[in-house]
Design a protein around this motif. Structure first.
Motif, PDB file in Angstrom:
ATOM      1  N   LEU A  55     -98.903  -7.851  -1.479  1.00 41.98           N
ATOM      2  CA  LEU A  55     -98.250  -8.049  -2.771  1.00 41.98           C
ATOM      3  C   LEU A  55     -98.136  -9.537  -3.100  1.00 41.98           C
ATOM      4  CD1 LEU A  55     -95.438  -5.354  -2.500  1.00 41.98           C
ATOM      5  CD2 LEU A  55     -97.469  -5.274  -3.972  1.00 41.98           C
ATOM      6  N   GLU A  56     -97.776 -10.337  -2.097  1.00 40.17           N
ATOM      7  CA  GLU A  56     -97.677 -11.781  -2.299  1.00 40.17           C
ATOM      8  C   GLU A  56     -99.037 -12.358  -2.683  1.00 40.17           C
ATOM      9  OE1 GLU A  56     -95.091 -13.729  -2.290  1.00 40.17           O
ATOM     10  OE2 GLU A  56     -93.475 -12.664  -1.243  1.00 40.17           O
ATOM     11  N   ALA A  57    -100.094 -11.872  -2.038  1.00 40.53           N
ATOM     12  CA  ALA A  57    -101.431 -12.367  -2.336  1.00 40.53           C
ATOM     13  C   ALA A  57    -101.844 -11.981  -3.758  1.00 40.53           C
ATOM     14  CB  ALA A  57    -102.426 -11.817  -1.323  1.00 40.53           C
ATOM     15  N   ASP A 185     -88.878  -4.320  -6.947  1.00 37.72           N
ATOM     16  CA  ASP A 185     -89.039  -4.062  -5.520  1.00 37.72           C
ATOM     17  C   ASP A 185     -90.529  -3.921  -5.204  1.00 37.72           C
ATOM     18  OD1 ASP A 185     -89.873  -1.460  -6.233  1.00 37.72           O
ATOM     19  OD2 ASP A 185     -87.902  -0.574  -5.826  1.00 37.72           O
ATOM     20  N   ASP A 186     -90.869  -3.628  -3.950  1.00 33.99           N
ATOM     21  CA  ASP A 186     -92.281  -3.608  -3.565  1.00 33.99           C
ATOM     22  C   ASP A 186     -93.054  -2.536  -4.323  1.00 33.99           C
ATOM     23  OD1 ASP A 186     -91.715  -5.664  -1.887  1.00 33.99           O
ATOM     24  OD2 ASP A 186     -92.041  -4.561  -0.012  1.00 33.99           O
ATOM     25  N   TYR A 187     -92.454  -1.380  -4.526  1.00 34.03           N
ATOM     26  CA  TYR A 187     -93.127  -0.324  -5.273  1.00 34.03           C
ATOM     27  C   TYR A 187     -93.401  -0.786  -6.702  1.00 34.03           C
ATOM     28  CZ  TYR A 187     -93.777   3.985  -7.931  1.00 34.03           C
ATOM     29  OH  TYR A 187     -94.262   4.933  -8.786  1.00 34.03           O
ATOM     30  N   GLU A 188     -92.408  -1.394  -7.328  1.00 29.73           N
ATOM     31  CA  GLU A 188     -92.554  -1.840  -8.714  1.00 29.73           C
ATOM     32  C   GLU A 188     -93.548  -2.987  -8.824  1.00 29.73           C
ATOM     33  OE1 GLU A 188     -88.059  -0.550 -10.125  1.00 29.73           O
ATOM     34  OE2 GLU A 188     -88.403  -2.481  -9.117  1.00 29.73           O
ATOM     35  N   LEU A 189     -93.566  -3.870  -7.835  1.00 38.34           N
ATOM     36  CA  LEU A 189     -94.566  -4.945  -7.828  1.00 38.34           C
ATOM     37  C   LEU A 189     -95.975  -4.358  -7.805  1.00 38.34           C
ATOM     38  CD1 LEU A 189     -93.095  -7.592  -5.352  1.00 38.34           C
ATOM     39  CD2 LEU A 189     -93.664  -7.970  -7.764  1.00 38.34           C
ATOM     40  N   ASP A 190     -96.167  -3.324  -7.022  1.00 33.87           N
ATOM     41  CA  ASP A 190     -97.479  -2.691  -6.939  1.00 33.87           C
ATOM     42  C   ASP A 190     -97.898  -2.133  -8.299  1.00 33.87           C
ATOM     43  OD1 ASP A 190     -99.799  -1.636  -5.708  1.00 33.87           O
ATOM     44  OD2 ASP A 190     -98.810   0.301  -5.441  1.00 33.87           O
ATOM     45  N   GLN A 191     -96.925  -1.643  -9.085  1.00 37.67           N
ATOM     46  CA  GLN A 191     -97.226  -1.093 -10.397  1.00 37.67           C
ATOM     47  C   GLN A 191     -97.494  -2.181 -11.437  1.00 37.67           C
ATOM     48  OE1 GLN A 191     -97.441   2.390 -10.702  1.00 37.67           O
ATOM     49  NE2 GLN A 191     -97.248   2.086  -8.489  1.00 37.67           N
ATOM     50  N   PRO A 195    -104.437  -5.272  -9.709  1.00 37.73           N
ATOM     51  CA  PRO A 195    -104.967  -4.835  -8.413  1.00 37.73           C
ATOM     52  C   PRO A 195    -105.599  -5.997  -7.653  1.00 37.73           C
ATOM     53  CG  PRO A 195    -105.609  -3.301 -10.148  1.00 37.73           C
ATOM     54  CD  PRO A 195    -104.999  -4.502 -10.838  1.00 37.73           C
ATOM     55  N   ALA A 196    -105.706  -5.840  -6.360  1.00 36.70           N
ATOM     56  CA  ALA A 196    -106.309  -6.875  -5.522  1.00 36.70           C
ATOM     57  C   ALA A 196    -107.702  -7.208  -6.030  1.00 36.70           C
ATOM     58  CB  ALA A 196    -106.372  -6.402  -4.066  1.00 36.70           C
ATOM     59  N   GLY A 197    -107.993  -8.508  -6.189  1.00 39.25           N
ATOM     60  CA  GLY A 197    -109.291  -8.960  -6.660  1.00 39.25           C
ATOM     61  C   GLY A 197    -109.369  -9.129  -8.153  1.00 39.25           C
ATOM     62  N   GLU A 198    -108.521  -8.399  -8.908  1.00 36.44           N
ATOM     63  CA  GLU A 198    -108.591  -8.486 -10.367  1.00 36.44           C
ATOM     64  C   GLU A 198    -107.989  -9.776 -10.884  1.00 36.44           C
ATOM     65  OE1 GLU A 198    -106.434  -6.051 -13.861  1.00 36.44           O
ATOM     66  OE2 GLU A 198    -107.820  -4.844 -12.670  1.00 36.44           O
ATOM     67  N   GLY A 199    -106.951 -10.304 -10.199  1.00 40.90           N
ATOM     68  CA  GLY A 199    -106.297 -11.507 -10.689  1.00 40.90           C
ATOM     69  C   GLY A 199    -106.985 -12.784 -10.257  1.00 40.90           C
ATOM     70  N   ALA A 200    -107.899 -12.693  -9.295  1.00 44.45           N
ATOM     71  CA  ALA A 200    -108.563 -13.895  -8.789  1.00 44.45           C
ATOM     72  C   ALA A 200    -109.386 -14.556  -9.881  1.00 44.45           C
ATOM     73  CB  ALA A 200    -109.465 -13.532  -7.615  1.00 44.45           C
TER      74      ALA A 200
END
Length: 226
Positions: A55-57, A185-191, A195-200
């Motif tokens: 999540l931090e990444a 929270d962690d669940y809400e951060l995931d929402q 997604p991983a790779g999309e923000g890079a």
């Protein structure tokens, strides 16, 4: 309370003009507010949240600070995922929309005390509509102009603001959204996070209030709701 004629302290969300207009016109790209599900709902409808390191990444790839990501909920409103973005150096902004085009804007920024407390004298550099209301409402400050209104509170060195136009969002709805706002929270951060790779490789959010010529001074001719 006697209305105060002071300049509001809300700064505009640094979201692109094109995005805001598109959301108002279509309401596309929305999903249920992350905070609207109970723990039981989450356990039955989704697996465990990703690990904190992931999540931090993802937050870093989107130029966000995970601890500054907040969410809220309001009846009939859903988060517009395209609106999620960074404000200033390490702030957070998002927009919640409803089918008829109403918008509630959420912003989390490091701002002076005066940007939360509208009774504490005019904010420096403000050039917005005069206030017609400025009052304490529970743990928050409520301010309104002829066209817009907002709730704001200070939390851990940050100013958390929920705002909208008075024509689109009534005070009761805005108050409910302000009271429901909380750090994700962690669940809400995931929402909320891409997604991983999309923000890079994302570019910084485009400033829609900067003129194309001149010394680059911001154009702050916006409504009171920010």
């Amino acid at each position: 309370m006697t209305p105060r004629s002071r300049s509001p302290r809300l700064r505009p969300l640094l979201l692109t003009t094109t995005l805001t207009l598109a959301l108002a016109a279509t309401g596309c790209g929305t999903e249920p507010a992350p905070g609207s599900q109970t723990a039981a709902d989450r356990s039955s409808s989704a697996g465990p949240a990703p690990g904190r390191a992931e999540l931090e990444a993802r937050a870093s790839a989107a130029q966000l600070v995970a601890e500054h990501v907040w969410v809220t909920e309001a009846a009939g409103y859903a988060l517009a995922r395209q609106s999620v973005g960074v404000l200033g150096d390490d702030g957070f902004g998002s927009v919640y929309t409803e089918p008829d085009g109403g918008q509630i804007r959420l912003s989390v920024e490091r701002l002076p005390h005066a940007d939360a407390d509208c009774t504490d004298g005019p904010a420096s550099g403000s050039a917005q509509e005069p206030l017609v209301a400025c009052e304490r409402d529970g743990e928050q400050w409520y301010r309104a102009t002829e066209s817009g209104h907002a709730y704001a509170r200070e939390q851990g060195g940050l100013v958390v603001t929920l705002s909208g136009t008075r024509q689109e969002v009534d005070r009761a709805t805005l108050r409910a959204a302000a009271r429901a706002a909380h750090r994700a929270d962690d669940y809400e951060l995931d929402q909320v996070l891409p997604p991983a790779g999309e923000g890079a490789g994302r570019q910084p959010v485009e400033r829609g209030d900067l003129p194309p010529v001149g010394d680059g001074a911001p154009n702050n001719d916006v409504g009171a709701s920010g």
